[in-house]
Write an enzyme that holds these catalytic residues in place. Structure first.
Site, PDB file in Angstrom:
ATOM      1  CD  GLN A   1      48.755  37.202  35.118  1.00 29.21           C
ATOM      2  OE1 GLN A   1      48.301  37.064  33.975  1.00 29.21           O
ATOM      3  NE2 GLN A   1      49.061  38.380  35.619  1.00 29.21           N
ATOM      4  CD  GLU A   2      52.548  33.253  39.835  1.00 29.26           C
ATOM      5  OE1 GLU A   2      53.520  33.979  40.076  1.00 29.26           O
ATOM      6  OE2 GLU A   2      51.565  33.167  40.595  1.00 29.26           O
TER       7      GLU A   2
END
Length: 342
Positions: free
Chosen positions: A240-241
């Site tokens: 996600q990052e």
């Protein structure tokens, strides 16, 4: 002589009048005492009706409160109620045996199956992806408007070229996020392939997921086991990052695979946030500290990783009311809930 006699008669009359008054006063006093003595000679039972003080000494404490009488709720009435309940409960015994199969089926139907849980998790995952895509699209619209204004200012010579290039880069990064979110939505909406039962083999935990880079996978498992953090949670967070991009840099200044802010990187001894090993080490240690801080609650740890632990504490140890943070937590949590079975 004749003059003294009238005077003496007058004195006698006055004296006689005084005596009469005294006698009448004594008689009245005696009569008053007689009237006061007569009630005390009467029996005490009638006095309890008229005098509250006598009633308190002779009657029990229960009778001193006239409003709280037991006549309104006799204790004997509880006995028939119990009997009636027993009589109603008695015929229910054979009914339990007769409806045993129905009760079993009702209990079984209320418990969700594994397939239902998996389907719900998949639906939540799709919804979170759609929400995140909508958020990224709104961010692109905002950056486009801002970029147009900056370009106009640059043409007029009011701002430097560096500012215009930074605005272009921020807009390009935001559009890349939208495209990535659209691809994820498309993949999530694809039907699952039908695999023959004979071809299904159990997957080991070390082959169930991969970042596409063996070194990164090894470091994720190594630091996850070292600091007591589930490697798959690190995998979901890293996806996600940074989408597993080593040189990723956010508009806010987060850097590397684990998107560490400069202050966080310095706190955990990360001198080069773009170094794969240092980034994974620092991010894993930070995630471990957040999990310990929030008593193992993954949602609060993820919220702290995205918005900062102070924001979680400020909002009463809850996920802060930021749309980006809430979508971030929901998306990673939904992906983590679909953890491959080891």
């Amino acid at each position: 002589m004749h003059q003294k006699f009238p005077q003496s008669s007058i004195v006698l009359r006055v004296f006689a009048l005084i005596l009469a008054c005294l006698f009448s006063a004594v008689a009245a006093r005696a009569q008053e005492k007689a009237t006061n003595i007569e009630p005390s000679a009467q029996p005490q039972a009638p006095a309890t009706v008229g005098t509250p003080a006598a009633g308190k000494t002779n009657l029990p404490a229960a009778d001193s409160a006239p409003g709280k009488t037991t006549a309104k709720l006799p204790p004997a009435a509880s006995t028939p109620v119990a009997k009636s309940n027993e009589s109603k409960a008695t015929p229910s015994t054979p009914m339990t045996k007769a409806n045993a199969s129905a009760a079993t089926s009702a209990t079984t139907s209320t418990a969700p199956s594994a397939a239902t849980i998996t389907a719900n998790a998949a639906n939540d995952y799709k919804k979170n992806l759609s929400d995140l895509q909508a958020l990224y699209e709104r961010e692109v619209q905002r950056l486009e408007q801002q970029n147009n204004k900056i370009k106009g200012l640059y043409r007029d010579g009011l701002i430097a070229r560096v500012d215009a290039e930074k605005s272009d880069k921020d807009l390009a990064d935001a559009r890349a996020k939208v495209e990535e979110a659209r691809n994820q939505v498309a993949v999530a909406n694809q039907p699952a392939p039908i695999v023959p039962a004979a071809a299904v083999k159990p997957l080991l935990s070390n082959t169930a997921w991969s970042t596409g880079n063996n070194r990164v996978d090894t470091l994720v498992r190594f630091y996850g086991n070292k600091y007591g953090v589930d490697p798959y949670l690190i995998f979901c967070l890293m996806h996600q990052e940074s989408r597993f991009t080593r040189i990723a840099t956010s508009p806010k200044g987060a850097q590397g695979l684990m998107q560490l802010m400069p202050g966080t990187a310095a706190r955990y001894g990360v001198t080069n946030p773009y170094d794969v090993a240092q980034s994974i080490m620092g991010g894993t240690r930070y995630l471990k500290d957040l999990l310990q801080m929030f008593n193992g609650r993954i949602d609060l740890a993820l919220a702290g990783y995205n918005a900062g632990e102070n924001a979680v504490i400020k909002h009463g140890y809850a996920v802060p009311p930021y749309q980006e943070t809430r979508n971030y937590v929901r998306l990673i949590s939904a992906r983590y809930a679909m953890k491959p079975v080891s």
